[in-house]
Design a protein around this motif. Structure first.
Motif, PDB file in Angstrom:
ATOM      1  N   GLY A   3     -19.909  -3.270  -0.758  1.00  0.00           N
ATOM      2  CA  GLY A   3     -21.343  -2.642  -0.797  1.00  0.00           C
ATOM      3  C   GLY A   3     -21.945  -2.198  -1.939  1.00  0.00           C
ATOM      4  N   PHE A   4     -21.365  -2.517  -3.004  1.00  0.00           N
ATOM      5  CA  PHE A   4     -21.785  -2.047  -4.216  1.00  0.00           C
ATOM      6  C   PHE A   4     -21.980  -3.325  -4.995  1.00  0.00           C
ATOM      7  CE2 PHE A   4     -19.845   1.734  -3.172  1.00  0.00           C
ATOM      8  CZ  PHE A   4     -20.810   2.759  -3.708  1.00  0.00           C
ATOM      9  N   GLY A   5     -22.617  -3.355  -6.039  1.00  0.00           N
ATOM     10  CA  GLY A   5     -23.197  -4.433  -6.822  1.00  0.00           C
ATOM     11  C   GLY A   5     -24.440  -4.297  -7.557  1.00  0.00           C
ATOM     12  N   ILE A   6     -24.752  -5.670  -8.398  1.00  0.00           N
ATOM     13  CA  ILE A   6     -25.927  -5.641  -9.254  1.00  0.00           C
ATOM     14  C   ILE A   6     -27.189  -5.450  -8.420  1.00  0.00           C
ATOM     15  CG2 ILE A   6     -26.052  -7.830  -9.464  1.00  0.00           C
ATOM     16  CD1 ILE A   6     -27.051  -7.484 -12.312  1.00  0.00           C
ATOM     17  N   HIS A   7     -27.241  -6.132  -7.304  1.00  0.00           N
ATOM     18  CA  HIS A   7     -28.443  -6.045  -6.383  1.00  0.00           C
ATOM     19  C   HIS A   7     -28.185  -5.364  -4.933  1.00  0.00           C
ATOM     20  CE1 HIS A   7     -30.416  -8.682  -9.009  1.00  0.00           C
ATOM     21  NE2 HIS A   7     -29.577  -9.723  -8.809  1.00  0.00           N
ATOM     22  N   GLN A   8     -27.067  -4.591  -5.183  1.00  0.00           N
ATOM     23  CA  GLN A   8     -26.740  -3.784  -3.944  1.00  0.00           C
ATOM     24  C   GLN A   8     -26.429  -2.235  -4.432  1.00  0.00           C
ATOM     25  OE1 GLN A   8     -23.077  -6.255  -3.258  1.00  0.00           O
ATOM     26  NE2 GLN A   8     -23.516  -6.165  -1.288  1.00  0.00           N
ATOM     27  N   ASP A   9     -25.829  -1.290  -3.582  1.00  0.00           N
ATOM     28  CA  ASP A   9     -25.657  -0.004  -4.273  1.00  0.00           C
ATOM     29  C   ASP A   9     -25.095   0.211  -5.538  1.00  0.00           C
ATOM     30  OD1 ASP A   9     -26.002   2.674  -3.700  1.00  0.00           O
ATOM     31  OD2 ASP A   9     -24.283   3.075  -2.194  1.00  0.00           O
ATOM     32  N   LYS A  10     -25.612   1.287  -5.980  1.00  0.00           N
ATOM     33  CA  LYS A  10     -24.937   1.562  -7.625  1.00  0.00           C
ATOM     34  C   LYS A  10     -24.922   3.187  -7.370  1.00  0.00           C
ATOM     35  CE  LYS A  10     -28.145  -0.912  -9.446  1.00  0.00           C
ATOM     36  NZ  LYS A  10     -28.440  -1.926  -8.556  1.00  0.00           N
ATOM     37  N   ILE A  11     -24.174   3.613  -8.411  1.00  0.00           N
ATOM     38  CA  ILE A  11     -23.982   5.116  -8.378  1.00  0.00           C
ATOM     39  C   ILE A  11     -24.646   5.618  -9.613  1.00  0.00           C
ATOM     40  CG2 ILE A  11     -22.395   7.167  -8.929  1.00  0.00           C
ATOM     41  CD1 ILE A  11     -20.075   5.487  -7.339  1.00  0.00           C
ATOM     42  N   GLN A  12     -25.613   6.794  -9.423  1.00  0.00           N
ATOM     43  CA  GLN A  12     -26.688   7.164 -10.419  1.00  0.00           C
ATOM     44  C   GLN A  12     -26.176   8.528 -10.558  1.00  0.00           C
ATOM     45  OE1 GLN A  12     -29.897   5.511  -8.742  1.00  0.00           O
ATOM     46  NE2 GLN A  12     -29.981   3.734 -10.447  1.00  0.00           N
ATOM     47  N   SER A  13     -25.208   9.240 -10.089  1.00  0.00           N
ATOM     48  CA  SER A  13     -25.125  10.770 -10.372  1.00  0.00           C
ATOM     49  C   SER A  13     -23.607  10.931 -10.332  1.00  0.00           C
ATOM     50  CB  SER A  13     -25.699  11.483  -9.200  1.00  0.00           C
ATOM     51  OG  SER A  13     -24.828  11.340  -8.097  1.00  0.00           O
ATOM     52  N   ALA A  14     -23.196  11.930 -11.192  1.00  0.00           N
ATOM     53  CA  ALA A  14     -21.516  12.198 -11.558  1.00  0.00           C
ATOM     54  C   ALA A  14     -20.950  12.779 -10.460  1.00  0.00           C
ATOM     55  CB  ALA A  14     -21.402  13.406 -12.792  1.00  0.00           C
TER      56      ALA A  14
END
Length: 266
Positions: free
Chosen positions: A35-46
């Motif tokens: 589910g994570f990837g360059i064009h998928q979900d990414k984390i933007q908070s600690a």
């Protein structure tokens, strides 16, 4: 380079403050968590980072424009570049497990689109970072901060081979004919199926094959192969290359080590 100890949260905050997104990666591998990837979900908070990561997780960072990562396959090429650009080489840099280097930079000037670099150097948007471990070897955290670079200057020296750039030793030893033989003897599909014989492949058009990406958990196949040119790429990861690059990535090797290993079976 230094391996000064940082907690995972401190590392995540360091990258987030510099506008990099975080991607959780499976332990001891380069495969993204599903589910994570360059064009998928990414984390933007600690805070969200703390939910996803544990001591065994690997970590990738995704650069937003105009930041990118220069990926040097080996120490010789990095040393040549660092000598040519002593100021730019002070930008934050990490050493990879295979003795390559990742130089993180913010580029200005010439567009980064469609830039083809010399063999052994890539311009990437997503890379693994410290304290990630692949095949038992750790990415080494660097020092300093991410600097701005004039892309028109930097890439004028990396856009095509020059005699002053030391060729990879394995290529000198084996010769260009050996490289052509390797590329004609291995297909991208064969290299992937040797790792995963049960991978599902379908024909997406007259020219392209479509299959799940081996470098991230792929719900909808985003990996493509162009058999007539023996090239591959992934729409989600934003990476592409030839059969040697593919073998290297699948086995956690540098391109020069991949050439040596592939040459052994010819």
């Amino acid at each position: 380079m230094t391996n000064t100890l940082y907690t995972p949260i401190e590392i995540s905050q360091w990258w987030l403050r510099r506008d990099f997104s975080l991607i959780p990666v499976q332990p001891n591998s380069k495969r993204n968590v599903r589910g994570f990837g360059i064009h998928q979900d990414k984390i933007q908070s600690a805070e969200r980072f703390a939910v996803w990561f544990d001591d065994n997780s690997n970590l990738a960072v995704c650069a937003s424009h105009p930041k990118r990562i220069l990926d040097f396959d080996d120490a010789d090429r990095y040393a040549w570049w660092a000598k040519k650009f002593p100021n730019e080489s002070q930008s934050y840099t990490e050493r990879t497990p295979n003795n390559g280097y990742h130089v993180f930079a913010e580029f200005y000037g010439e567009s980064l689109d469609g830039i083809a670099l010399v063999p052994g150097v890539e311009l990437l948007q997503v890379v693994l970072v410290s304290p990630s471990v692949v095949n038992g070897k750790q990415y080494a955290r660097g020092m300093g901060d991410i600097l701005r670079m004039d892309s028109s200057v930097v890439f004028s020296h990396l856009a095509k081979p020059r005699r002053s750039i030391p060729p990879q030793r394995s290529i000198i030893r084996q010769g260009a004919g050996k490289l052509d033989q390797i590329k004609s003897s291995f297909s991208c599909l064969d290299v992937i199926q040797a790792v995963n014989p049960k991978i599902k492949v379908r024909i997406s058009s007259r020219r392209f094959l479509s299959l799940p990406c081996p470098f991230h958990d792929d719900k909808e196949p985003s990996f493509w192969i162009l058999p007539e040119r023996n090239l591959w790429g992934c729409h989600a990861c934003g990476i592409r290359g030839d059969v040697i690059n593919l073998f290297a990535r699948l086995h956690g090797l540098s391109n020069s080590d991949a050439i040596r290993e592939m040459g052994k079976v010819l």
